[in-house]
Every structure is written in structure tokens, then in C-alpha cells.
Write a protein that holds these residues in place. Sequence first.
Motif, PDB file in Angstrom:
ATOM      1  N   ARG A 109       0.998  -1.220   0.005  1.00 30.35           N
ATOM      2  CA  ARG A 109       0.146   0.097   0.008  1.00 30.35           C
ATOM      3  C   ARG A 109       0.738   1.333   0.061  1.00 30.35           C
ATOM      4  NH1 ARG A 109      -3.385  -3.104   4.396  1.00 30.35           N
ATOM      5  NH2 ARG A 109      -5.234  -3.887   2.852  1.00 30.35           N
ATOM      6  N   LEU A 110       0.712   2.040  -1.057  1.00 31.04           N
ATOM      7  CA  LEU A 110       1.567   3.577  -1.160  1.00 31.04           C
ATOM      8  C   LEU A 110       0.466   4.515  -0.993  1.00 31.04           C
ATOM      9  CD1 LEU A 110       3.111   2.430  -4.465  1.00 31.04           C
ATOM     10  CD2 LEU A 110       4.142   1.957  -2.149  1.00 31.04           C
ATOM     11  N   TYR A 111       0.958   5.386  -0.151  1.00 32.12           N
ATOM     12  CA  TYR A 111       0.359   6.546   0.131  1.00 32.12           C
ATOM     13  C   TYR A 111       0.912   7.790  -0.658  1.00 32.12           C
ATOM     14  CZ  TYR A 111      -1.972   3.661   4.189  1.00 32.12           C
ATOM     15  OH  TYR A 111      -2.706   2.872   4.723  1.00 32.12           O
ATOM     16  N   PHE A 112       0.057   8.881  -1.106  1.00 28.48           N
ATOM     17  CA  PHE A 112       0.523   9.836  -1.920  1.00 28.48           C
ATOM     18  C   PHE A 112      -0.466  11.033  -1.513  1.00 28.48           C
ATOM     19  CE2 PHE A 112       1.612   6.329  -4.758  1.00 28.48           C
ATOM     20  CZ  PHE A 112       2.982   6.325  -4.598  1.00 28.48           C
ATOM     21  N   PHE A 113       0.023  12.116  -1.375  1.00 19.33           N
ATOM     22  CA  PHE A 113      -0.739  13.393  -1.098  1.00 19.33           C
ATOM     23  C   PHE A 113       0.430  14.533  -1.903  1.00 19.33           C
ATOM     24  CE2 PHE A 113      -1.597  17.180   1.385  1.00 19.33           C
ATOM     25  CZ  PHE A 113      -2.821  17.627   0.434  1.00 19.33           C
ATOM     26  N   PRO A 114       0.010  14.934  -3.049  1.00 21.36           N
ATOM     27  CA  PRO A 114       1.236  15.897  -3.693  1.00 21.36           C
ATOM     28  C   PRO A 114       1.058  17.214  -2.889  1.00 21.36           C
ATOM     29  CG  PRO A 114      -0.672  15.539  -4.958  1.00 21.36           C
ATOM     30  CD  PRO A 114      -0.858  14.565  -3.897  1.00 21.36           C
ATOM     31  N   PHE A 115       1.597  17.554  -1.820  1.00 24.00           N
ATOM     32  CA  PHE A 115       1.665  19.144  -1.502  1.00 24.00           C
ATOM     33  C   PHE A 115       2.899  19.605  -2.065  1.00 24.00           C
ATOM     34  CE2 PHE A 115       3.334  16.319   1.914  1.00 24.00           C
ATOM     35  CZ  PHE A 115       4.434  16.718   2.245  1.00 24.00           C
ATOM     36  N   THR A 116       3.185  21.026  -1.433  1.00 19.40           N
ATOM     37  CA  THR A 116       4.302  21.875  -2.054  1.00 19.40           C
ATOM     38  C   THR A 116       5.150  21.967  -0.738  1.00 19.40           C
ATOM     39  OG1 THR A 116       3.002  22.846  -3.565  1.00 19.40           O
ATOM     40  CG2 THR A 116       5.113  23.967  -2.847  1.00 19.40           C
ATOM     41  N   TYR A 117       6.480  21.775  -0.674  1.00 19.25           N
ATOM     42  CA  TYR A 117       7.186  21.920   0.224  1.00 19.25           C
ATOM     43  C   TYR A 117       8.688  22.587  -0.135  1.00 19.25           C
ATOM     44  CZ  TYR A 117      10.783  20.462   3.838  1.00 19.25           C
ATOM     45  OH  TYR A 117      11.735  20.648   4.974  1.00 19.25           O
ATOM     46  N   GLN A 118       8.763  23.712   0.151  1.00 22.77           N
ATOM     47  CA  GLN A 118      10.047  24.683  -0.268  1.00 22.77           C
ATOM     48  C   GLN A 118       9.991  24.726  -1.817  1.00 22.77           C
ATOM     49  OE1 GLN A 118      13.341  22.990   1.819  1.00 22.77           O
ATOM     50  NE2 GLN A 118      12.444  23.568   3.862  1.00 22.77           N
ATOM     51  N   LYS A 119      11.152  24.090  -2.201  1.00 25.90           N
ATOM     52  CA  LYS A 119      11.159  24.291  -3.874  1.00 25.90           C
ATOM     53  C   LYS A 119      10.512  23.081  -4.510  1.00 25.90           C
ATOM     54  CE  LYS A 119      15.690  22.187  -4.221  1.00 25.90           C
ATOM     55  NZ  LYS A 119      17.059  22.256  -4.596  1.00 25.90           N
ATOM     56  N   TYR A 120       9.959  22.282  -4.004  1.00 23.92           N
ATOM     57  CA  TYR A 120       9.450  20.948  -4.448  1.00 23.92           C
ATOM     58  C   TYR A 120       7.925  20.911  -4.557  1.00 23.92           C
ATOM     59  CZ  TYR A 120      14.243  19.425  -2.947  1.00 23.92           C
ATOM     60  OH  TYR A 120      15.555  19.211  -2.803  1.00 23.92           O
ATOM     61  N   ASN A 121       7.605  20.955  -5.833  1.00 21.36           N
ATOM     62  CA  ASN A 121       6.094  20.826  -6.019  1.00 21.36           C
ATOM     63  C   ASN A 121       5.761  19.466  -6.319  1.00 21.36           C
ATOM     64  OD1 ASN A 121       3.260  21.412  -6.836  1.00 21.36           O
ATOM     65  ND2 ASN A 121       3.812  22.425  -8.601  1.00 21.36           N
ATOM     66  N   LEU A 122       5.223  18.953  -5.515  1.00 16.51           N
ATOM     67  CA  LEU A 122       5.024  17.277  -5.638  1.00 16.51           C
ATOM     68  C   LEU A 122       4.019  17.088  -6.662  1.00 16.51           C
ATOM     69  CD1 LEU A 122       5.386  16.267  -1.869  1.00 16.51           C
ATOM     70  CD2 LEU A 122       7.209  16.504  -3.924  1.00 16.51           C
ATOM     71  N   SER A 123       3.065  17.940  -6.863  1.00 14.84           N
ATOM     72  CA  SER A 123       1.826  17.788  -7.896  1.00 14.84           C
ATOM     73  C   SER A 123       2.534  17.549  -9.316  1.00 14.84           C
ATOM     74  CB  SER A 123       1.257  18.949  -8.011  1.00 14.84           C
ATOM     75  OG  SER A 123       0.258  19.036  -6.612  1.00 14.84           O
ATOM     76  N   ALA A 124       3.987  18.162  -9.329  1.00 14.03           N
ATOM     77  CA  ALA A 124       4.650  18.075 -10.660  1.00 14.03           C
ATOM     78  C   ALA A 124       5.639  16.916 -10.835  1.00 14.03           C
ATOM     79  CB  ALA A 124       5.347  19.492 -11.123  1.00 14.03           C
ATOM     80  N   ALA A 125       5.674  16.188  -9.838  1.00 16.88           N
ATOM     81  CA  ALA A 125       6.762  15.099  -9.780  1.00 16.88           C
ATOM     82  C   ALA A 125       6.266  14.033 -10.903  1.00 16.88           C
ATOM     83  CB  ALA A 125       6.666  14.146  -8.294  1.00 16.88           C
ATOM     84  N   ILE A 126       7.400  13.315 -11.507  1.00 17.04           N
ATOM     85  CA  ILE A 126       6.903  12.521 -12.545  1.00 17.04           C
ATOM     86  C   ILE A 126       7.995  11.404 -12.125  1.00 17.04           C
ATOM     87  CG2 ILE A 126       7.384  11.889 -15.017  1.00 17.04           C
ATOM     88  CD1 ILE A 126       6.686  14.797 -15.787  1.00 17.04           C
TER      89      ILE A 126
END
Length: 838
Positions: A109-126
Motif C-alpha cells: 500500500r502506497l500513500y500519496f499526497f502531492p503538496f508543496t514543500y519549499q522548492k519541491y512541487n510534488l504535484s509536478a513530480a514525474i
Amino acid sequence: MIDCRNIGLFIWALSILPLVCFCATFVPVDNYLIDCGAPTSTSTGTRNFTADNLSKDLLSTQEDILATTSSKSITSSSDESPLYQTARVFTGSSKYTFPIKQKGRHWIRLYFFPFTYQKYNLSAAIFTVTTQEHVLFSSSNIQKDPVMKEYSVNVTSDTLVISFVPSDNSTAFVNAIEVVSVPDDLIVDDGFALDPSAEAASSGLVTEALETVWRVNMGGPTVTPRNDTLQRTWVPDQSFLLQPNLALVVTNINGVNYEKGGQATENTAPPTVYGTLRRMNSSDDPRNIFNVTWQFNVSVGFQYLVRLHFCDVFSKVLNQLYFNVYIDSKLAASGADPSVTSNNALGVPYYRDLVTPLAVSNTLRVSIGPSDVNRNFPNAILNGLEIMKMNNSMGSLILGSVTSTSGSSSNKIGMIVGVSVGLVAALVLAGVFFVLCRKRRRLSRQRQSKTWVPLSINNGTTSHTMGSKYSNGTTLSAASNFDYRVPFVAVQDATNNFDESWVIGIGGFGKVYKGELSDGTKVAVKRGNPRSQQGLAEFRTEIEMLSQFRHRHLVSLIGYCDERNEMILIYEYMEKGTLKSHLYGSGLPSLSWKERLEICIGAARGLHYLHTGYAKAVIHRDVKSANILLDENLMAKVADFGLSKTGPEFDQTHVSTAVKGSFGYLDPEYFRRQQLTEKSDVYSFGVVLFEVLCARPVIDPTLPREMVNLAEWTMKWQKKGQLEQIIDQTLTGKIRPDSLRKFGETAEKCLADYGVDRPSMGDVLWNLEYALQLQEAVVPGDPEENSTNMIGELSPQVNNFNQDSSASATQFAGSSLDDLSGVSMSRVFSQLVKSEGR
């Protein structure tokens, strides 16, 4: 073609699904709960997640990036919401390595929530997520809200490596990970295949990687992990219903009974799922014929394992609820009776696994609707549903990807964003090729599984062989049926050392003894005669067939014994003996017309289950009144499966096989052409119907020539519309004309010259039930409504079966079957001196 006319799983065939004991508590051997990026451990409901920075030996990454967010940005209200507040961010290929103590199926089971942290925009993670053998996830379809992706994989090595591989100049992330052992019996090896090009069962499911796409509780609330023994989430079904007004909710959680020994346990699904259901809003009106349908979004280019959950907590009595199930436009189960499939009891849960063909649409529909088996009370139920994506031929659960080779962090995972139409087509072709390859391997496994290997005794030092001269010393094994093996000493004790005074019948296989087991259970013990023309093949077939099927109208196999050169079969004891003995020759009291109809209906239900309740039809091949047994309540059960044979493959219309059966009941078309179908059983049953009506042997050479063969004689009177002239004298004046008319028409259709013109056993069953209704109740508007006239006195000339016959008969000549293609059955049977056995 996959014939899932069930079940009824349901008919439904469940013979391919193992029975397991009730077990409410499962303790996983491997149980890794990791909160990624958290500084300390996190408690969620009843479980504790360990921070991954406290388990450095699990994680291999280039740099530590621990991201956090405020709880205000998290919309999830579940127990797991604290897990989404932190994340582990990866700028390069990274991996978690989990030591595996017990190989086998595991949750990932993998948990994901793409929030933004400092310079990392997790919504844009590929990025992609892989194991050593499978590609599980691609961030191209990641959601904005918190999401948990659940996978079920079969781990065959000592470690499970989960790799996170970002594409160039991008990042990867994960909020939490679970790696937890799954019960071995949760995913069985076989499922019913809906693909018309597939075999009867889709094997090899235990090796498949599965992604849970939907897990739905029909008619019930959300089930959270804290209320599920395997920490699963079940969502309500309301949003998936196409026409909610067509379905009603039934709730009876206290009615769920796992202890009855059914196939499902609380690990399969919790009581909240099995105790709630959707049913047709039919008001039990025969005119309300419709389906209740749910629609689900799926991905194109994959096969899906669809698990249907059933538990009849709705019906008041057994055998009242019959319905059909459809996956898209394909029939998944026909005439499903949950009470039959669940050990003849209400409230016993069970499930059915179905494998779809490659999806060509992004939607999948599941429908339930009424069956022709019970048109008077149309209804259908569904308790729960799971839809699981199966990995494709490349071991992937996403399109356009390849797997890693060894879990090495240096191995790059290619990912294609925006898959072209050409690539989808190529994958579909690859999937088709994969299915064909699996089919070949499956056929090979099936051939191997059907081979009976030596059964060792004496602590494995010797193997046992059958001593019948007809078995040629062939080694017998019931390797797949150990639970049915009974020691010879126990059989001796049960039959008082085969006391001849305990013999209750003699058949083609041998003598049948009444017996009693040590626990007081009454049994019928059939002991093989070494000089019998039936030997090892029939013995083996009987065990194979009856150890698979359980139906209230099929005689149950309790056990068998193959010690000391014996072939012994042990069945449930049927107090009232054979139907034949109640019709003629034994001096037993005559049966009423209602009793005869109910017996015929029960036998028809048993045969209907054989024909439709399994992946492929099972043809009995020896339907006769002597093989229909009656219990203490005169309930009929079909017996003697020694000659039974599975039906034709999907691309065939018949099974070519040597002719076997009993004279007088034998299908003339099968006799002439040696081509066996289910309609051969229908013909034999038609003979039984006339035998029940007339109470005389099916072949009686002592009668005048035109009366020797029952089927031909009764058909002449039926076609003249004068069937009342030849019925059993004890029924005179006791049968309503319309009931007799319907009964005669049904038998006549069964005896059609060609199988294609005969009805199915389901149609026969429906017509017999209608004949019973006509007998018991006045039908409004019927021209006979005000009539009290019953069938008149019988013609003494016709009913004098004991008169001497002046017709001479000669012994039947043993012509080859090829020479009989133009010979009428009238000539064949008129040459019989006496009724022959098999």
C-alpha cells in the motif's frame, strides 16, 4: 467458450474454489508499516507506523529530503490522515528493501499526497514505482487529494525491493508504505474466464500482480481499515448505480454465518459487507423484468479480476432466490442460488472470481437480474464487489513501461507520457499474445493435474493399486481428495463387516449396503464388484465429480476407500430409496401426483445445476429412475456419476465419445452418432417423466410389440392427445387436465428426435414447476377454472401390463454403431429380449 451459466455457482462451480475454515483473526508474518519522512512514529487508529528515518537499513537514497505540510491542507478525514502530513522526496533513483520472512502474497500500500514543500512541487513530480518484477505506479495519474494505492503481489524472494525512479530533472515522493502478508487463500489460482477464447478457468492467478481499482460495499456504509481484519477500505455503492431507483437496500448483519463451513471467511470480506446488499426493486411482480447495473471506470488494455460477494441474508426459505449476473454484455452466472452454493443454508457467505478479457473501454458494468428458473418471484442480490487490475504481459500495471531487472538503483525505468494510439494497439496485441501463451501453459497444467499419481500407503513405502481385472492394475490416487478417504476398517465397522442382511441394492458397480458411521451418521456404502463391467474409470469419475459438487438435489459423497484392492464409495443415506422402487415392482405405496411432480422438479434442479452450475457443463449420461434417490421427506437427489462427462469445449457442439447409458433411456441421436451433449440428459429425463406418469418399466419385452418401449408407446398417445388413457391407474381422477397437458408437452419436447429441438433443463424445470402450480391452484381466466372434471377412467386394454405377449423377440444383434445411423430406435428396442443394464 467460457460458459458461466452457474454457478447456479452458481452454480455456480465452485468446485474449483477451496473450502476454508472460519477464521476471524489473521496475524501477518511480515508487517511493515512505514511513515515516510516523519521524524517520529505515527499512530493511526489501531496501528502504529514507524518513521523511515528510524529504519535506515530499509531505505537507500542519495539524499535525505523530509517534507512536511500542515494538516489544514489535508482533506482526508480517515484514520490515516496523519500519514499524509509528511513525505519522503527523492531526486534520484531510491529504494526500500524489506526482508521477507514468509514468501507468498503481500499487500503493498502506497500513500500519496502531492503538496508543496519549499522548492519541491510534488504535484509536478514525474516518477514510477516498481518491484523486482512489476511496475506498480506512474505519477502521470496522481490525484490532488490524498490517495492510497493498494497492490497485491506474490513475493518469491527473500526480499521485496520497492524502487522510486523519477524521470530526468524531476522528483519522486511517497508519504507512507505498507508491506503486509496476506492469507494464502485470499487469492486462489483459478477464476472463471469471461473471454470467449479462453479456457473454462483462468489459471495462474496466484502469480499475478493485482491493483485494487474498486472495493465496494453494496447497500452498506464505508468500511474502514479498523473494521476489516485485513485493514481494507470498502466504499458505498450509491455513486456507481446507473438507476438507483431500481434497487433496494437490505441490512441483516446478524444473519451472516461464517461458521457453516462456507467458502468465504471474515478475511474474505467483513460482516458489514456480507450483511448488507442491494436487491431488485421488483415487488415480486413477475412483470418486473430488469437489471440493476453499476458502472466503474477502468483502464483500457488490461484484464481485470472481478470478485463478486454474495450472502443471502434476505430470503426466508431455501431455493427461493435465483438470478443472473452479467459483466458488461457477458453472462457471468445463470440461475444463481446462493443458498445452494453456500452448503444449502441461508446467510453463508461465498464469492465468485471472474477474469475479464482485455478492456477496450474505460468503463466496466456489473449487472444483476432475474433468472428464468424462478419467473414468479423475480429478484437478484449483490453484497459486495472487488475489481482488481491484472498485470500485463510485461509485468506492468501501467501502460508504456518496462520493469527493472533486479531492483538495482542504477537501473533506469523508462516511462512514456501520453501514450499514442499505436502503442495502445501494440500493447493490446501483446496482451492477446500473452493470453494465448497462458492458455497453452494452462492446458498443460490441466492435463498434468488430471493425472492420477500413485497414492502411497504404509508410510510412503509402497503404492496402492486397484485389484479389479478391469483396472489392469492401474495405480489409483485421490491426491486432490484426501479429505474424502475413509479407512477400510471404518467401512467394515459401519457395515457390520458387509453383512448381507444390510444390502439395500445391487447395481452395475456392485452391492450397496446400509451403514452407520461411528458418529451415528447413516450412510450408503457401494462396494465395487471385481467382476463388474464398471471399474477404476467409473470409481475415479464418481470421486472427481462428487467431491467438486454440492447441491441439495445431488447425492453427497461422504468418502471413499481404496485399500485392500477395494473400490468403495460412501454416500449420504437416502431413506426412501430409488424413485423406481416407488413406481413399480416393490409393492411400496403409490405416490400422489403432487409428490411425483415435486420429485421430478427436484431431479430437474439437480440436472440443471450439473449443466449450468460449473464452468463447463457436466453431462450425467445415465439419467434414469433408479438413479434418482429419495430422502425421508421424498426430496429427490440425482445419484451415480460414474459415467458422467464434462461437456464440449467452447468451439464445439458436442463431445465425441463411446456410447454409454441404459437401454430405454438412451438418446437415439447419441446412440447413432456417438456425439454427446447436455440434450442427451434431457432425452433420458423425458423418458423418466413418462415413467413417472405411467408407472411401468421403460423396456418390457413381455408386452405386445408396440408397447415394449415406453418412450415410443407414450409418444403415440401424447401426439393423439389421449395421454390420460395410459396413466398409472392409481392416479385416475386425481390429475387436473391442464396439469397433465403441460406435463405431457414437456416430456414430448424432451423426446424430440434431434437435440437442438429439445429444451434445456432450465426450461424443463420451469415447465414442471408450472405443471405443479396448475395442479394445486386454479389459474384465473383458465377455461378449466370452474371445472371439477378430472381425468377419466383408464382403458383396461391399455393398462393391462401383465397380459401375455404373443409377440416373439429375438436377441438384439450387435451391429456396429456406424451401421445404426439409419435404424429406427423402434427396431432396436423391439428386438430386446429383456431390459439390459449399461
